[in-house]
Structures are given as C-alpha cells and as structure tokens.
Scaffold this motif. Structure first.
Motif, PDB file in Angstrom:
ATOM      1  N   ILE A 186       0.881  -1.160  -0.002  1.00 15.67           N
ATOM      2  CA  ILE A 186       0.076   0.156  -0.169  1.00 15.67           C
ATOM      3  C   ILE A 186       0.855   1.311  -0.050  1.00 15.67           C
ATOM      4  O   ILE A 186       1.936   1.280   0.728  1.00 15.67           O
ATOM      5  CB  ILE A 186      -0.890  -0.199   1.285  1.00 15.67           C
ATOM      6  N   GLU A 193       1.902   7.316   4.843  1.00 16.24           N
ATOM      7  CA  GLU A 193       0.770   6.742   4.319  1.00 16.24           C
ATOM      8  C   GLU A 193       0.041   6.657   5.907  1.00 16.24           C
ATOM      9  O   GLU A 193       0.575   6.251   6.908  1.00 16.24           O
ATOM     10  CB  GLU A 193       0.719   5.199   3.874  1.00 16.24           C
ATOM     11  N   VAL A 195      -3.149   4.148   7.009  1.00 14.64           N
ATOM     12  CA  VAL A 195      -4.036   3.073   6.534  1.00 14.64           C
ATOM     13  C   VAL A 195      -5.039   2.644   8.004  1.00 14.64           C
ATOM     14  O   VAL A 195      -4.508   2.517   8.880  1.00 14.64           O
ATOM     15  CB  VAL A 195      -3.172   1.761   6.157  1.00 14.64           C
ATOM     16  N   TYR A 222       1.444  -7.182   4.014  1.00 14.61           N
ATOM     17  CA  TYR A 222       2.645  -6.323   3.957  1.00 14.61           C
ATOM     18  C   TYR A 222       3.820  -7.195   3.756  1.00 14.61           C
ATOM     19  O   TYR A 222       4.178  -8.176   4.165  1.00 14.61           O
ATOM     20  CB  TYR A 222       2.523  -5.676   5.396  1.00 14.61           C
TER      21      TYR A 222
END
Length: 372
Positions: A186, A193, A195, A222
């Motif tokens: 991601i 980021e 999330v 991940y």
C-alpha cells in the motif's frame, strides 16, 4: 468399535505424555483393528482378573496398574505376568493400562476418590503447571484481517478450553513511510501513509508459536508486518495435578470421617488406619489415590485437617505427626484406586453408548488376604 478407536479415546482423556518417566502405559497387547464389544475395568492385571475377563468373554481389559514396569526379554507363560498375557491373548482379549497419566487429571483417580467421599470445592493438592502460552498480536489492513485470523487459528492459535478460533480485534490507524528499496503493498516510496488497520490478538500454545507466526506472515499482505509475541505468565493448572484438596459439605469428627471412608471404599483386610484425636473436627481433606507419602508436606501446607492416602511408612508418618501435620488416614491401595473404575465406566458409557458392554470388576486384588 475397533480397539484403536477405544485406545484413541482413552489417550485423549489420559494422554500418555503425562505418565511419569518410569511408568509404562498404553496398549500392552491386542490387535488395533480387532472389534471391541465387551470391556472389563480393573485395578490390577493379575490372574484373577484375567480369569474374570475370560469368563465374561470380554475383548478388552482396561487396568490402572501396568503389567510390565521393567524391561523384559520374554513373555513366556513360565511366570505370573507371562501367564496373564497368554491367558488374555489366547482368548482374544486385549490389555490397556492408564496409570500415572490417569492419576492427576479431571476424572482421574484422585478426583474419583475425592468425589466418592463427598468432597466439594476440589482443587489439585500439587497442581501441574498450565500449558505455557504466548499472545500473538499483529496489525493488519482491514480487508486482509479475516485471512490473517484464519491463518493464525488454522496454525493452532486461539484455543481456549473447549473453544477454538478465539481472537480479539480493535480498530486503529497504521502509519508508515516506505523507504528506498521497499516494495509496499500500500502506498508509494517516500510518501507517508495512513491506513485503516485492525489489531488482532490471540493466545497460542508455546509449542505452536513458530508455526502460528509463520502462517500469519504468509497470509499478511505487508512486506514488513508489525507484530508482537508476548510470553504470558506461568500459572498453575486448576484441573490437573497430584492429589486433591476439598471440603466436606458438613463438618464431622476424625472418627466420623474414618467411618465414612470405611463405608465408601470396598472392604479389605487392611481396613482404615487412623493417626489423630478421634474427636478432632474435620472440615477440609487432602488426599491422594495410591501411594501418597510424597505429598505429606503439601497436605500440611494446604492446611487440611486430615490427609488420606495409602502405603504410609512408619518413619515419615511419625515425623509428620510430630511436626504438627494433619491427622492421617491410611487405606488399602487397591480400595482407594478402585473408586476410579465406576467413573471411567460412566465416561465410556457416555462416549460409546450401547455399542460396548461394560463391566466393572469387583474382584478384590489387594495382596493382603486376612488380618489376625
């Protein structure tokens, strides 16, 4: 039922791994594929029990005491043990033993004795350590949470008592910034980021730790999952351990308690031996089915009013009483352990239904035959 199915059931109740190192438990003789229609339960695998098994036409004898405790190079019918084995085998009868692995658990020998005497609020006198546990905590994007949960529980995490697939989930935000060389699932390299993630927690038996972590990492999307493995504090098992401690529903005297013991246990020439003031009050009882002088100090530490067991020796008993130990009640080894047989018969009847005919031996195999 086939013999191997009955053995698997018994091993699930009384796992062989809990037997003492010196003990010999499990299937002594018999074809695992043979059908089992009748079972005889007994304390000792001796000639009288073998004769009873043959007369009843049973396919399996389940005994508490082992036939062979020491190594042997012969099972010839030239000695008593060999004759027992040949008597059983020549009549198509298998032999199974559950000894020290059946002493300590719920539904085991000491607990059966305690319940036969009407004790309540039972707990082990010397509790076994509970199975060591870890807690595995992992942070995962919301849309991958179910896959990670399934991976953890499929690898053995999340078992609590009679439940499995146990996890706890809380919501939060995961924040990170991929650096050069990363291949983020991601986001982009160099950009922070945020999330939507969940925190998944699950307990895991320590022997399953490596497998559970490996499965979790394989299911996680991940590249570098964040997770914790926490070793939980060691606790005592509340259901498994040597001996039992409990309370009488109504207090009595030492004489009254000894008379109750004599009434509950099968009669033997040994009788019920007592050390203590016959009029002293008895409310709490410690006990151990079989030879239990190794728990004398535990009985004192537990604050019991009386300790009941078998095979007490002169010097340990004398020193115990001189140092303000509880009153002592010494009963026949066979009689105390016989109380387990009806309990085992009940468990087998519930599990096997009417597929098997069950018999509890009342043959007195105590080695002492009379008192002058």
């Amino acid at each position: 039922m086939e013999l191997e199915e009955v053995v698997a059931l018994l091993d699930s109740w009384y796992p062989p791994r809990y037997a003492d190192d010196w003990d010999r438990v499990g299937l002594v003789c018999g074809d695992p594929a043979a059908p089992v229609r009748r079972i005889l339960l007994a304390v000792d695998p001796v000639a009288a029990v073998a004769d009873e098994a043959v007369s009843l036409g049973v396919d399996l004898v389940i005994c508490h005491h082992p036939l062979y405790l020491r190594g042997t190079s012969s099972v010839a019918a030239t000695d008593p043990k060999g004759r027992v084995l040949h008597r059983l085998l020549s009549n198509g009868c298998a032999l199974f033993t559950a000894h020290t692995n059946a002493d300590a658990p719920e539904g085991g020998v000491s607990e059966a004795l305690a319940r036969a005497l009407g004790l309540e609020q039972l707990r082990p006198l010397d509790a076994d350590p509970a199975e060591p546990l870890d807690k595995i905590v992992v942070f995962v994007p919301v849309d991958a949470a179910e896959a990670v949960r399934s991976a953890l529980t499929g690898a053995g995490a999340g078992a609590i008592g009679d439940y499995d697939s146990c996890t706890f989930t809380t919501s939060g935000e995961g924040r990170f910034r991929p650096l050069a060389g990363a291949r983020p699932a991601i986001g982009e390299v160099g950009r922070p980021e945020v999330v939507d993630e969940v925190r998944i927690e699950s307990v895991c038996p320590r022997p399953r730790r490596a497998a559970a972590v490996e499965a979790m990492l394989a299911a996680h999307p991940y590249e570098e999952p964040a997770y914790d493995v926490v070793e939980l504090a060691a606790l005592d098992d509340s259901t498994r351990g040597a001996g039992r401690w409990g309370r009488l529903a109504e207090p009595t005297t030492l004489r009254g308690f000894a008379e109750r013991v004599a009434t509950v246990l099968p009669e033997t020439p040994h009788g019920v031996r007592v050390s203590g003031d016959p009029d002293q009050p008895v409310r709490t009882v410690a006990l151990c089915g079989g030879a239990g002088d190794f728990l004398l100090d535990r009985a004192r530490a537990a604050g019991a009013d009386v300790y009941l067991t078998s095979d007490l020796r002169h010097h340990p008993a004398s020193e115990f009483r001189e140092h303000d130990g509880p009153a002592l009640v010494d009963v026949a080894h066979w009689a105390a352990e016989w109380t387990w047989l009806p309990v085992l018969a009940g468990r087998l009847a519930e599990a096997l239904g009417d597929t098997v005919e069950l018999h509890v031996s009342t043959t007195n195999t105590d080695p002492w035959t009379f008192r002058v």
